[in-house]
Design a protein around this motif. Structure first.
Motif: not given
Length: 279
Positions: A93-94, A97, A99, A121, A127, A132, A136-137
């Motif tokens: 995610r960070y 970028k 998934k 998490n 969001n 999240l 989202d992951y």
């Protein structure tokens, strides 16, 4: 099949043949091996089966990174099989970028998120005004139910890698069947390789899949004492000679040197840091 020791950097692609790489072969308490997490590679496709607490450390040891993994499949929610997922999720995610995909049923997705992953998490950010969630992951790949007897059997594909997923009888140690057991899965890879992941001795499961598919090799978890929540060495010794002759033992304890699987009809112990290449 050819066994090839890693020389240099772990690669998540090959020339197109099926290859398995054990990041580790140890049990949950091993200090001599990494955890029993398995990387499946075929051409440009790869799939990580389980991501334990020291999985990213194993990748680093093999001069690679957990960030290179874009496809996951988790067999069950013990720390040596899911403990590294939080790092993988946050990295995706960070940092990258990207998934990643995860092969997972709706039923297990809910259990995995609510009981294991949500705490670390869900709350880091909002969001669109909400916390999240799993989506989202990960991009979920829902395996298709292809049979309901003698126990549910699912199929999914990652590129050219074919995965069949079935329930195992892992724990508690007094559960009478897979129906009464903790939620856990095993895997058949390309209809050639049986990898039950974590299970107690389950002759019905082994016989069912061995007769259903042209199984060439079985990588079976093993503990060196009776009782508990894995198949014991003594139980596995009682299997028919034909099945043992196709079986490597994995997920084993640090006292493995006291045992000689070849003398008892098995192929051997599985080795970490090696490719198992199939023609």
């Amino acid at each position: 099949m050819n066994i090839r020791k890693l020389d240099g950097e772990l690669k998540l692609q090959n020339e197109g043949k099926l290859s398995l790489f054990f990041l580790g072969v140890g049990n949950a308490f091993s200090k001599r091996h990494y955890q029993n997490n398995l990387l499946v590679i075929k051409g440009s496709d790869s799939l990580l089966i389980d991501c334990g607490t020291i999985c990213s450390t194993a990748f680093c040891h093999y001069k690679s990174s957990i960030s290179h993994v874009h496809n996951f499949m988790i067999t069950h929610s013990h720390a040596d099989h899911i403990g590294g997922l939080e790092e993988a999720m946050l990295t995706g995610r960070y940092v990258t970028k990207i998934k990643p995909n995860i092969i997972i049923t709706d039923e297990y997705k809910t259990r995995l998120w609510e009981n294991s992953l949500k705490g670390g998490n869900a709350w880091g950010e909002c969001n669109d005004g909400r916390s999240l969630n799993f989506e989202d992951y990960f991009e979920q790949i829902r395996p298709q139910l292809i049979s309901e007897t003698p126990r549910p059997l699912y199929q999914a594909k990652i590129g050219n890698i074919d995965i069949k997923i079935f329930r195992t009888k892992h724990m508690p140690d007094n559960a009478l069947s897979w129906k009464d057991s903790f939620f856990s899965y095993g895997v058949v890879i390309d209809e050639r390789i049986l990898f039950p992941s974590d299970t107690r001795f389950d002759l019905d499961m082994i016989t069912w899949l061995y007769n259903k598919y042209p199984i060439e090799i079985i990588f079976h978890d093993c503990q060196f004492y009776s009782g508990g929540v894995h198949a014991s060495y003594d139980e596995l010794k009682q299997l028919p000679a034909e099945i043992k002759s196709k079986m490597y033992l994995c997920h084993y304890g640090d006292n493995y040197e006291k045992f000689t699987p070849k003398n008892d009809g098995f192929i051997d112990f599985a080795q970490q840091g090696c490719y198992y290449d199939f023609d």
